[in-house]
Design a protein around this motif. Structure first.
Motif, short mmCIF file in Angstrom:
data_model
loop_
_atom_site.label_atom_id
_atom_site.label_comp_id
_atom_site.label_asym_id
_atom_site.label_seq_id
_atom_site.Cartn_x
_atom_site.Cartn_y
_atom_site.Cartn_z
N GLU A 6 0.83 -1.20 0.00
CA GLU A 6 0.00 0.00 0.00
C GLU A 6 0.87 1.26 0.00
OE1 GLU A 6 -3.86 1.82 2.36
OE2 GLU A 6 -2.65 0.29 3.35
N SER A 7 1.94 1.26 0.78
CA SER A 7 2.86 2.41 0.80
C SER A 7 3.56 2.58 -0.54
CB SER A 7 3.92 2.23 1.90
OG SER A 7 3.33 2.27 3.16
N ASP A 8 3.98 1.46 -1.12
CA ASP A 8 4.63 1.50 -2.44
C ASP A 8 3.67 2.07 -3.48
OD1 ASP A 8 6.55 0.93 -4.51
OD2 ASP A 8 5.49 -0.94 -4.92
N TYR A 9 2.43 1.62 -3.46
CA TYR A 9 1.44 2.11 -4.42
C TYR A 9 1.11 3.58 -4.18
CZ TYR A 9 0.51 -2.59 -6.29
OH TYR A 9 0.62 -3.81 -6.91
N ALA A 10 1.15 4.01 -2.92
CA ALA A 10 0.89 5.43 -2.63
C ALA A 10 1.96 6.30 -3.29
CB ALA A 10 0.88 5.66 -1.12
N MET A 11 3.20 5.84 -3.25
CA MET A 11 4.27 6.57 -3.93
C MET A 11 3.99 6.62 -5.43
SD MET A 11 7.22 6.02 -5.93
CE MET A 11 7.22 4.26 -5.78
N ARG A 12 3.47 5.54 -5.98
CA ARG A 12 3.15 5.50 -7.41
C ARG A 12 2.00 6.44 -7.75
NH1 ARG A 12 4.08 -0.52 -9.48
NH2 ARG A 12 5.77 -1.08 -8.08
N VAL A 13 1.02 6.53 -6.86
CA VAL A 13 -0.10 7.46 -7.06
C VAL A 13 0.44 8.89 -7.13
CG1 VAL A 13 -2.12 8.50 -5.95
CG2 VAL A 13 -1.91 6.01 -6.09
N VAL A 14 1.32 9.23 -6.20
CA VAL A 14 1.92 10.57 -6.20
C VAL A 14 2.72 10.78 -7.48
CG1 VAL A 14 3.60 12.07 -5.04
CG2 VAL A 14 1.90 10.82 -3.69
N ARG A 15 3.46 9.77 -7.90
CA ARG A 15 4.24 9.87 -9.14
C ARG A 15 3.30 10.16 -10.32
NH1 ARG A 15 7.70 4.83 -11.00
NH2 ARG A 15 5.64 3.89 -11.06
N ALA A 16 2.18 9.48 -10.39
CA ALA A 16 1.23 9.68 -11.48
C ALA A 16 0.68 11.11 -11.49
CB ALA A 16 0.08 8.68 -11.39
N LEU A 17 0.47 11.66 -10.30
CA LEU A 17 -0.12 13.00 -10.20
C LEU A 17 0.89 14.13 -10.41
CD1 LEU A 17 -2.46 12.41 -7.13
CD2 LEU A 17 -3.15 12.71 -9.52
N MET A 18 2.17 13.81 -10.32
CA MET A 18 3.18 14.85 -10.49
C MET A 18 3.11 15.43 -11.90
SD MET A 18 6.45 13.31 -8.39
CE MET A 18 7.59 14.47 -9.15
N GLY A 19 3.09 16.75 -11.99
CA GLY A 19 3.07 17.42 -13.28
C GLY A 19 1.70 17.44 -13.95
N GLU A 20 0.69 16.93 -13.28
CA GLU A 20 -0.66 16.90 -13.84
C GLU A 20 -1.54 17.87 -13.06
OE1 GLU A 20 -1.40 15.23 -16.50
OE2 GLU A 20 0.41 14.00 -16.61
N THR A 21 -2.50 18.48 -13.76
CA THR A 21 -3.44 19.35 -13.05
C THR A 21 -4.47 18.53 -12.30
OG1 THR A 21 -4.71 19.56 -15.08
CG2 THR A 21 -3.17 21.34 -14.54
N ARG A 22 -4.90 17.44 -12.91
CA ARG A 22 -5.92 16.58 -12.29
C ARG A 22 -6.00 15.29 -13.08
NH1 ARG A 22 -11.41 19.61 -11.30
NH2 ARG A 22 -9.87 20.99 -10.39
N LEU A 23 -6.13 14.17 -12.35
CA LEU A 23 -6.32 12.87 -12.99
C LEU A 23 -7.49 12.16 -12.35
CD1 LEU A 23 -2.69 11.36 -13.25
CD2 LEU A 23 -4.07 12.30 -15.10
N SER A 24 -8.21 11.40 -13.14
CA SER A 24 -9.28 10.57 -12.59
C SER A 24 -8.64 9.32 -11.97
CB SER A 24 -10.25 10.15 -13.70
OG SER A 24 -9.61 9.25 -14.59
N VAL A 25 -9.38 8.64 -11.15
CA VAL A 25 -8.88 7.41 -10.54
C VAL A 25 -8.54 6.39 -11.61
CG1 VAL A 25 -9.45 5.49 -9.02
CG2 VAL A 25 -10.04 7.81 -8.35
N SER A 26 -9.37 6.30 -12.64
CA SER A 26 -9.09 5.33 -13.70
C SER A 26 -7.79 5.66 -14.44
CB SER A 26 -10.26 5.22 -14.68
OG SER A 26 -10.49 6.45 -15.33
N GLU A 27 -7.49 6.94 -14.62
CA GLU A 27 -6.22 7.32 -15.26
C GLU A 27 -5.03 6.96 -14.37
OE1 GLU A 27 -7.25 11.20 -17.97
OE2 GLU A 27 -7.45 11.42 -15.78
#
Length: 173
Positions: A6-27
């Motif tokens: 879960e902690s590893d995936y949380a880091m990945r979620v943050v990575r996905a959101l970096m540089g983005e204005t907004r992402l949907s959960v599916s994205e």
């Protein structure tokens, strides 16, 4: 302290959101190979910690609330797993029964306390921006799929072979 999936995936979620204005959960799920229920659980914890912000409605989704330059792995991991102690007697909720017994300190307790402090310092050492700076500069976005017989993620980037963030070999998929 055990760095959970879960902690590893949380880091990945943050990575996905970096540089983005907004992402949907599916994205987010598509980019980081995370199931939607797990992503929602992680995003709720990150939102409660003030790391991400959620938006409702047709154009809803999630965005980073904190600047990646001010966000560390320690911040993310502690948002997911509030007990970051490497052993139970260091978590503040329990007292080491051996430490100070008969006026004698527990030397293992003292050593583990120092190790825990060093681990926490290492997790705070680099910001998320620093950690993923090369990825941002090269504009790499990995496509990941879960392996069939293990939790190993196979990731590909333009047909190249390489190593993912945890050091596992990946190949073009």
């Amino acid at each position: 302290m055990f760095i959970t999936r879960e902690s590893d995936y949380a880091m990945r979620v943050v990575r996905a959101l970096m540089g983005e204005t907004r992402l949907s959960v599916s994205e987010i799920c598509e980019r980081e190979a995370i199931t939607a229920p797990f992503a929602y659980k992680i995003l709720k914890k990150l939102q409660n910690a003030g790391i991400v912000e959620g938006y409702r409605g047709v154009h809803g989704g999630y965005a980073l609330k904190r600047d990646p330059a001010d966000l560390t792995l320690y911040d993310i991991y502690s948002a997911i797993d509030s007990d970051m102690s490497i052993i139970e007697c260091l978590n503040g909720k329990c007292e080491c029964s051996r430490n100070g017994q008969d006026g004698v300190p527990c030397y293992a307790h003292d050593e583990l306390k120092e190790i825990q402090g060093q681990l926490w310092a290492m997790l705070r050492r680099k910001s998320m921006k620093d950690l993923f700076e090369k990825e941002e500069q090269s504009n790499i976005r990995y496509n990941c799929i879960s392996g069939k017989t293990s939790d190993l993620l196979l990731c590909s980037e333009a047909g190249e072979k390489g190593v993912d963030i945890r050091g596992y070999l990946y190949k073009d998929v």
